[in-house]
Scaffold this motif. Structure first.
Motif, PDB file in Angstrom:
ATOM      1  N   ARG A 128       0.234 -34.548 -14.111  1.00  0.00           N
ATOM      2  CA  ARG A 128       0.932 -33.688 -13.154  1.00  0.00           C
ATOM      3  C   ARG A 128       0.663 -34.182 -11.743  1.00  0.00           C
ATOM      4  O   ARG A 128      -0.413 -34.707 -11.469  1.00  0.00           O
ATOM      5  N   LEU A 129       1.639 -33.985 -10.863  1.00  0.00           N
ATOM      6  CA  LEU A 129       1.519 -34.408  -9.469  1.00  0.00           C
ATOM      7  C   LEU A 129       1.778 -33.225  -8.561  1.00  0.00           C
ATOM      8  O   LEU A 129       2.644 -32.388  -8.863  1.00  0.00           O
ATOM      9  N   CYS A 130       1.061 -33.181  -7.436  1.00  0.00           N
ATOM     10  CA  CYS A 130       1.347 -32.115  -6.470  1.00  0.00           C
ATOM     11  C   CYS A 130       2.632 -32.485  -5.737  1.00  0.00           C
ATOM     12  O   CYS A 130       2.759 -33.603  -5.238  1.00  0.00           O
ATOM     13  N   ASN A 131       3.583 -31.545  -5.661  1.00  0.00           N
ATOM     14  CA  ASN A 131       4.862 -31.888  -5.016  1.00  0.00           C
ATOM     15  C   ASN A 131       4.750 -31.855  -3.489  1.00  0.00           C
ATOM     16  O   ASN A 131       5.695 -32.189  -2.795  1.00  0.00           O
ATOM     17  N   LYS A 132       3.564 -31.450  -2.978  1.00  0.00           N
ATOM     18  CA  LYS A 132       3.388 -31.429  -1.518  1.00  0.00           C
ATOM     19  C   LYS A 132       2.572 -32.627  -1.038  1.00  0.00           C
ATOM     20  O   LYS A 132       3.017 -33.388  -0.209  1.00  0.00           O
ATOM     21  N   PRO A 144      -6.395 -28.935 -12.779  1.00  0.00           N
ATOM     22  CA  PRO A 144      -6.653 -28.269 -11.503  1.00  0.00           C
ATOM     23  C   PRO A 144      -7.458 -26.996 -11.774  1.00  0.00           C
ATOM     24  O   PRO A 144      -7.493 -26.514 -12.910  1.00  0.00           O
ATOM     25  N   LYS A 145      -8.098 -26.462 -10.734  1.00  0.00           N
ATOM     26  CA  LYS A 145      -8.889 -25.243 -10.914  1.00  0.00           C
ATOM     27  C   LYS A 145      -7.982 -24.095 -11.335  1.00  0.00           C
ATOM     28  O   LYS A 145      -8.311 -23.296 -12.193  1.00  0.00           O
ATOM     29  N   GLN A 146      -6.823 -24.043 -10.688  1.00  0.00           N
ATOM     30  CA  GLN A 146      -5.875 -22.969 -11.016  1.00  0.00           C
ATOM     31  C   GLN A 146      -4.628 -23.597 -11.639  1.00  0.00           C
ATOM     32  O   GLN A 146      -4.074 -24.566 -11.082  1.00  0.00           O
ATOM     33  N   ASP A 151      -5.476 -28.283  -6.091  1.00  0.00           N
ATOM     34  CA  ASP A 151      -6.775 -27.853  -5.568  1.00  0.00           C
ATOM     35  C   ASP A 151      -6.866 -28.066  -4.053  1.00  0.00           C
ATOM     36  O   ASP A 151      -7.494 -27.290  -3.344  1.00  0.00           O
ATOM     37  N   THR A 152      -6.262 -29.147  -3.577  1.00  0.00           N
ATOM     38  CA  THR A 152      -6.412 -29.495  -2.165  1.00  0.00           C
ATOM     39  C   THR A 152      -5.493 -28.697  -1.247  1.00  0.00           C
ATOM     40  O   THR A 152      -5.928 -28.186  -0.230  1.00  0.00           O
ATOM     41  N   CYS A 153      -4.191 -28.621  -1.619  1.00  0.00           N
ATOM     42  CA  CYS A 153      -3.267 -27.999  -0.660  1.00  0.00           C
ATOM     43  C   CYS A 153      -2.534 -26.785  -1.227  1.00  0.00           C
ATOM     44  O   CYS A 153      -1.721 -26.175  -0.524  1.00  0.00           O
TER      45      CYS A 153
END
Ligand code: AMP
Length: 215
Positions: A128-132, A144-146, A151-153
Protein backbone atom coordinates in the motif's frame (compact mmCIF):
# COMPACT_ATOMS: atom_id res chain seq x y z
CA UNK A 1 29.71 5.49 -6.27
CA UNK A 2 26.99 4.21 -8.60
CA UNK A 3 24.91 1.31 -7.33
CA UNK A 4 22.15 -0.39 -9.26
CA UNK A 5 19.42 -2.48 -7.73
CA UNK A 6 18.08 -5.15 -10.03
CA UNK A 7 15.18 -7.43 -9.27
CA UNK A 8 11.59 -8.32 -10.08
CA UNK A 9 8.66 -6.06 -9.21
CA UNK A 10 8.08 -6.27 -5.47
CA UNK A 11 11.58 -7.62 -4.90
CA UNK A 12 12.27 -4.84 -2.40
CA UNK A 13 14.37 -2.52 -4.59
CA UNK A 14 12.56 0.63 -3.50
CA UNK A 15 12.77 -0.15 0.21
CA UNK A 16 16.47 -0.93 0.01
CA UNK A 17 17.21 2.11 -2.17
CA UNK A 18 15.80 4.35 0.57
CA UNK A 19 18.03 2.66 3.16
CA UNK A 20 21.07 3.06 0.92
CA UNK A 21 20.21 6.73 0.55
CA UNK A 22 20.21 7.07 4.33
CA UNK A 23 23.58 5.32 4.65
CA UNK A 24 25.55 6.74 1.74
CA UNK A 25 23.60 9.97 1.12
CA UNK A 26 23.34 9.02 -2.53
CA UNK A 27 20.13 10.03 -4.31
CA UNK A 28 17.74 7.24 -5.16
CA UNK A 29 16.63 7.40 -8.75
CA UNK A 30 13.47 5.43 -9.22
CA UNK A 31 12.10 5.61 -12.73
CA UNK A 32 8.83 4.11 -11.48
CA UNK A 33 8.45 7.03 -9.07
CA UNK A 34 9.33 9.57 -11.74
CA UNK A 35 6.66 8.06 -13.99
CA UNK A 36 4.04 7.94 -11.21
CA UNK A 37 4.68 11.63 -10.46
CA UNK A 38 4.17 12.50 -14.14
CA UNK A 39 1.02 10.40 -14.29
CA UNK A 40 -0.34 12.13 -11.19
CA UNK A 41 0.44 15.54 -12.70
CA UNK A 42 -1.36 14.54 -15.89
CA UNK A 43 1.56 15.75 -18.05
CA UNK A 44 1.94 14.66 -21.67
CA UNK A 45 4.70 12.28 -20.60
CA UNK A 46 2.48 10.96 -17.83
CA UNK A 47 -0.42 10.32 -20.17
CA UNK A 48 1.76 8.46 -22.60
CA UNK A 49 3.52 6.45 -19.89
CA UNK A 50 0.28 5.48 -18.22
CA UNK A 51 -0.83 3.54 -21.28
CA UNK A 52 1.98 1.10 -20.46
CA UNK A 53 2.33 1.37 -16.68
CA UNK A 54 -1.36 0.67 -15.99
CA UNK A 55 -1.10 -2.51 -18.05
CA UNK A 56 2.09 -3.72 -16.38
CA UNK A 57 4.09 -3.19 -19.57
CA UNK A 58 7.43 -1.45 -19.91
CA UNK A 59 7.46 2.14 -21.13
CA UNK A 60 9.39 2.33 -24.45
CA UNK A 61 13.17 2.58 -24.16
CA UNK A 62 13.51 5.95 -25.94
CA UNK A 63 11.22 7.65 -23.40
CA UNK A 64 13.02 6.04 -20.45
CA UNK A 65 16.49 6.87 -21.74
CA UNK A 66 15.47 10.51 -22.19
CA UNK A 67 14.21 10.63 -18.59
CA UNK A 68 17.34 9.08 -17.12
CA UNK A 69 19.71 11.24 -19.19
CA UNK A 70 18.09 14.34 -17.80
CA UNK A 71 18.02 13.06 -14.23
CA UNK A 72 21.60 11.82 -13.81
CA UNK A 73 23.17 15.13 -14.76
CA UNK A 74 21.39 16.93 -11.94
CA UNK A 75 23.59 18.34 -9.18
CA UNK A 76 22.63 15.84 -6.47
CA UNK A 77 24.07 12.99 -8.56
CA UNK A 78 27.58 14.48 -8.57
CA UNK A 79 28.97 11.97 -6.06
CA UNK A 80 26.96 8.99 -7.21
CA UNK A 81 23.48 7.54 -7.14
CA UNK A 82 21.38 4.48 -6.50
CA UNK A 83 19.43 3.29 -9.51
CA UNK A 84 16.13 1.61 -8.72
CA UNK A 85 14.14 0.30 -11.66
CA UNK A 86 16.46 1.46 -14.42
CA UNK A 87 17.66 -0.12 -16.67
CA UNK A 88 15.03 -2.72 -17.37
CA UNK A 89 16.10 -3.83 -20.84
CA UNK A 90 19.40 -4.50 -22.59
CA UNK A 91 19.02 -1.41 -24.85
CA UNK A 92 18.46 0.73 -21.73
CA UNK A 93 21.57 -0.78 -20.12
CA UNK A 94 23.63 -0.07 -23.23
CA UNK A 95 22.32 3.50 -23.42
CA UNK A 96 23.17 4.00 -19.74
CA UNK A 97 26.72 2.72 -20.24
CA UNK A 98 27.14 5.23 -23.07
CA UNK A 99 25.79 8.14 -21.06
CA UNK A 100 27.94 7.30 -18.03
CA UNK A 101 31.00 6.88 -20.22
CA UNK A 102 30.42 10.36 -21.60
CA UNK A 103 30.36 11.68 -18.03
CA UNK A 104 33.52 9.77 -17.11
CA UNK A 105 31.59 7.51 -14.76
CA UNK A 106 30.66 3.85 -14.49
CA UNK A 107 28.46 1.54 -12.47
CA UNK A 108 30.34 0.17 -9.45
CA UNK A 109 28.01 -2.61 -8.33
CA UNK A 110 24.82 -4.21 -9.55
CA UNK A 111 22.89 -5.90 -6.76
CA UNK A 112 20.50 -8.54 -8.04
CA UNK A 113 17.79 -9.22 -5.47
CA UNK A 114 16.64 -12.81 -5.95
CA UNK A 115 13.06 -13.79 -4.98
CA UNK A 116 10.62 -16.51 -6.02
CA UNK A 117 7.36 -15.80 -7.85
CA UNK A 118 5.20 -17.06 -4.95
CA UNK A 119 6.89 -14.71 -2.53
CA UNK A 120 6.47 -11.82 -4.94
CA UNK A 121 2.74 -12.26 -5.38
CA UNK A 122 2.25 -12.19 -1.61
CA UNK A 123 4.41 -9.12 -1.28
CA UNK A 124 2.86 -7.17 -4.10
CA UNK A 125 -0.81 -7.75 -3.42
CA UNK A 126 -0.26 -6.54 0.17
CA UNK A 127 1.60 -3.39 -0.78
CA UNK A 128 0.00 0.00 0.00
CA UNK A 129 1.11 3.57 -0.70
CA UNK A 130 0.11 6.81 0.96
CA UNK A 131 -1.71 8.90 -1.65
CA UNK A 132 -0.41 12.10 -0.01
CA UNK A 133 3.27 11.58 0.88
CA UNK A 134 4.07 8.36 -1.01
CA UNK A 135 5.21 6.40 2.08
CA UNK A 136 5.13 2.63 1.56
CA UNK A 137 3.45 -0.03 3.73
CA UNK A 138 2.55 -3.70 3.57
CA UNK A 139 -0.61 -5.07 5.16
CA UNK A 140 1.33 -8.09 6.46
CA UNK A 141 5.03 -7.19 6.67
CA UNK A 142 4.92 -3.50 7.67
CA UNK A 143 1.33 -2.50 8.46
CA UNK A 144 0.40 1.08 9.40
CA UNK A 145 -0.58 1.72 13.02
CA UNK A 146 -4.11 2.54 11.94
CA UNK A 147 -5.75 0.53 9.19
CA UNK A 148 -5.71 2.35 5.82
CA UNK A 149 -3.99 5.48 7.19
CA UNK A 150 -0.43 6.77 6.79
CA UNK A 151 1.56 6.88 10.06
CA UNK A 152 3.46 9.98 8.98
CA UNK A 153 0.85 12.26 7.42
CA UNK A 154 -2.52 10.60 8.00
CA UNK A 155 -3.10 10.28 4.23
CA UNK A 156 -5.19 7.50 2.76
CA UNK A 157 -3.37 4.28 1.86
CA UNK A 158 -4.08 3.01 -1.61
CA UNK A 159 -3.09 0.06 -3.76
CA UNK A 160 -1.13 0.84 -6.90
CA UNK A 161 -3.13 0.02 -10.03
CA UNK A 162 -0.24 -2.17 -11.21
CA UNK A 163 -0.13 -4.11 -7.90
CA UNK A 164 -3.40 -5.90 -8.67
CA UNK A 165 -2.92 -9.65 -9.03
CA UNK A 166 -3.50 -9.94 -12.77
CA UNK A 167 -1.13 -7.09 -13.51
CA UNK A 168 1.47 -8.56 -11.16
CA UNK A 169 1.57 -11.79 -13.11
CA UNK A 170 2.06 -9.85 -16.30
CA UNK A 171 4.78 -7.69 -14.75
CA UNK A 172 6.58 -10.81 -13.57
CA UNK A 173 6.49 -12.25 -17.06
CA UNK A 174 7.75 -8.97 -18.46
CA UNK A 175 10.58 -9.06 -15.91
CA UNK A 176 11.59 -12.60 -16.86
CA UNK A 177 11.56 -11.84 -20.55
CA UNK A 178 12.97 -8.33 -20.73
CA UNK A 179 14.83 -7.52 -17.53
CA UNK A 180 16.30 -10.83 -16.32
CA UNK A 181 18.76 -10.90 -19.28
CA UNK A 182 20.48 -7.97 -17.53
CA UNK A 183 21.72 -10.39 -14.87
CA UNK A 184 23.92 -12.03 -17.44
CA UNK A 185 24.88 -8.69 -18.98
CA UNK A 186 26.27 -7.39 -15.68
CA UNK A 187 27.72 -10.73 -14.59
CA UNK A 188 29.85 -10.69 -17.73
CA UNK A 189 31.10 -7.26 -16.76
CA UNK A 190 32.12 -8.67 -13.36
CA UNK A 191 30.06 -6.20 -11.31
CA UNK A 192 27.06 -8.37 -10.39
CA UNK A 193 26.34 -9.47 -6.83
CA UNK A 194 23.37 -11.70 -6.03
CA UNK A 195 21.48 -11.35 -2.78
CA UNK A 196 18.69 -13.53 -1.38
CA UNK A 197 15.69 -11.21 -1.18
CA UNK A 198 13.34 -13.43 0.81
CA UNK A 199 14.41 -12.42 4.32
CA UNK A 200 13.35 -9.42 6.36
CA UNK A 201 14.27 -5.89 5.35
CA UNK A 202 17.21 -5.56 7.78
CA UNK A 203 18.92 -8.83 6.90
CA UNK A 204 18.60 -8.14 3.17
CA UNK A 205 20.01 -4.68 3.79
CA UNK A 206 23.04 -6.21 5.57
CA UNK A 207 23.63 -8.59 2.66
CA UNK A 208 23.49 -5.64 0.26
CA UNK A 209 25.94 -3.56 2.30
CA UNK A 210 28.34 -6.52 2.41
CA UNK A 211 28.06 -6.94 -1.34
CA UNK A 212 28.80 -3.27 -1.88
CA UNK A 213 31.68 -2.96 0.54
CA UNK A 214 33.40 -6.32 0.18
CA UNK A 215 34.80 -7.13 -3.20
P1 AMP B 1 8.44 0.30 -10.52
O1 AMP B 1 7.91 1.26 -9.51
O2 AMP B 1 9.93 0.36 -10.67
O3 AMP B 1 7.95 -1.11 -10.32
O4 AMP B 1 7.85 0.77 -11.95
C1 AMP B 1 6.47 0.80 -12.19
C2 AMP B 1 6.20 0.74 -13.68
O5 AMP B 1 6.80 1.87 -14.33
C3 AMP B 1 6.75 -0.47 -14.41
O6 AMP B 1 5.91 -1.59 -14.32
C4 AMP B 1 6.86 0.06 -15.83
O7 AMP B 1 5.59 0.10 -16.46
C5 AMP B 1 7.30 1.49 -15.62
N1 AMP B 1 8.78 1.62 -15.58
C6 AMP B 1 9.56 2.00 -14.53
N2 AMP B 1 10.85 2.01 -14.84
C7 AMP B 1 10.92 1.62 -16.14
C8 AMP B 1 11.99 1.41 -17.06
N3 AMP B 1 13.27 1.59 -16.71
N4 AMP B 1 11.66 1.01 -18.32
C9 AMP B 1 10.39 0.82 -18.71
N5 AMP B 1 9.33 0.99 -17.90
C10 AMP B 1 9.59 1.38 -16.62
Amino acid sequence: MIIMLLGPPGGGKGTQAVKLFEKYKLPQISTGEILRAEIKKGSELGKEANQYVSKGLLVPDDIMVKIIKKRIVEKDCKNGLVLDGFPRTIPQAEALDEVLKGLGKKIDKVISIVVSEKFLVERLTGRRLCNKCGAGYHIKFSPPKQNGKCDTCGGELIQREDDKEETIKKRFRVYQEQTAPLIRYYRQKGILKEVNGEGDIESIYKLIINSIEIN
